[in-house]
Enzyme design. Structure first.
Site, PDB file in Angstrom:
ATOM      1  N   ASP A  63      39.903  38.612  27.012  1.00 40.66           N
ATOM      2  CA  ASP A  63      38.944  37.514  27.098  1.00 40.66           C
ATOM      3  C   ASP A  63      37.880  37.630  26.017  1.00 40.66           C
ATOM      4  OD1 ASP A  63      40.102  36.273  29.434  1.00 40.66           O
ATOM      5  OD2 ASP A  63      39.385  38.026  30.529  1.00 40.66           O
ATOM      6  N   THR A  75      37.903  39.577  32.025  1.00 35.99           N
ATOM      7  CA  THR A  75      37.374  39.080  33.284  1.00 35.99           C
ATOM      8  C   THR A  75      38.584  38.879  34.180  1.00 35.99           C
ATOM      9  OG1 THR A  75      37.456  36.815  32.447  1.00 35.99           O
ATOM     10  CG2 THR A  75      35.342  37.939  32.325  1.00 35.99           C
ATOM     11  N   HIS A  81      44.506  39.452  40.312  1.00 36.08           N
ATOM     12  CA  HIS A  81      44.691  40.827  39.825  1.00 36.08           C
ATOM     13  C   HIS A  81      44.532  41.861  40.944  1.00 36.08           C
ATOM     14  CE1 HIS A  81      44.845  39.513  35.618  1.00 36.08           C
ATOM     15  NE2 HIS A  81      44.007  38.565  36.032  1.00 36.08           N
ATOM     16  N   ASP A 109      48.954  44.300  33.879  1.00 36.39           N
ATOM     17  CA  ASP A 109      47.600  44.740  33.529  1.00 36.39           C
ATOM     18  C   ASP A 109      47.585  46.217  33.154  1.00 36.39           C
ATOM     19  OD1 ASP A 109      46.607  42.206  34.114  1.00 36.39           O
ATOM     20  OD2 ASP A 109      45.882  42.778  36.108  1.00 36.39           O
TER      21      ASP A 109
END
Length: 175
Positions: A63, A75, A81, A109
């Site tokens: 981001d 973010t 997430h 992630d």
């Protein structure tokens, strides 16, 4: 429990959720600017306190990227997430589908985080609950945590409703 919307309405609602320029990204961008960091376009000359957004060349399309400090800030929405906080609720309908989708997000992630760290980036995750909701941090506290991390040289951390915490990163899995 059945969904309160029919399949077409639910699909339309889910498609409307943006992946960039979200409310939490806008709030964080405003706080970075307030702290003296300025937005710049992707190909502008590098300056000490400039940040750029949504760099597709980096893993995870961060981001915010602050090149001069070798910092990346994500973010993360608490639902998408899977943050262990009051904003994450397991869906009552199509539970298996959603938990599988969210688990894949979490796996991606972790992979992106490992890749960025291997490339020498410092990574900060700012959770949605720190930016909005009844337990959010106020602007002063959030700005102080951001400046503390950016200028402090720490490695990988996260900010949630409790403040800033170090993150432990697992080494990447070999294929």
């Amino acid at each position: 429990m059945t969904d309160v919307h029919d399949k077409a309405t639910r699909s339309k609602n889910m498609r409307a959720i943006g992946t960039r320029d979200t409310a939490i990204e806008k709030r964080l961008a405003a706080l970075l600017t307030q702290a003296g960091f300025d937005f710049r376009v992707q190909d502008a000359a590098l300056a000490g306190f400039d940040f750029r957004v949504q760099d597709a060349a980096l893993a995870g399309r961060p981001d915010f990227v602050i090149d001069a400090w070798q910092c990346i800030i994500f973010t993360h929405g608490c639902f998408w997430h899977h943050h262990d906080c009051y904003l994450f609720k397991v869906p009552a309908t199509r539970t298996d589908f959603w938990l599988d989708k969210i688990a894949k997000n979490v796996e991606r992630d972790e992979r992106d985080l490992s890749t960025l760290i291997e490339q020498g980036w410092r990574v900060l995750i700012v959770w949605e609950c720190a930016l909005r909701g009844r337990l959010k941090l106020n602007d002063t506290d959030l700005t102080e945590r951001l400046e503390e991390w950016i200028c402090g040289g720490g490695q990988t951390a996260q900010i949630d409703t409790q403040g800033i915490h170090l993150l432990t990163v697992s080494p990447p899995r070999k294929a």
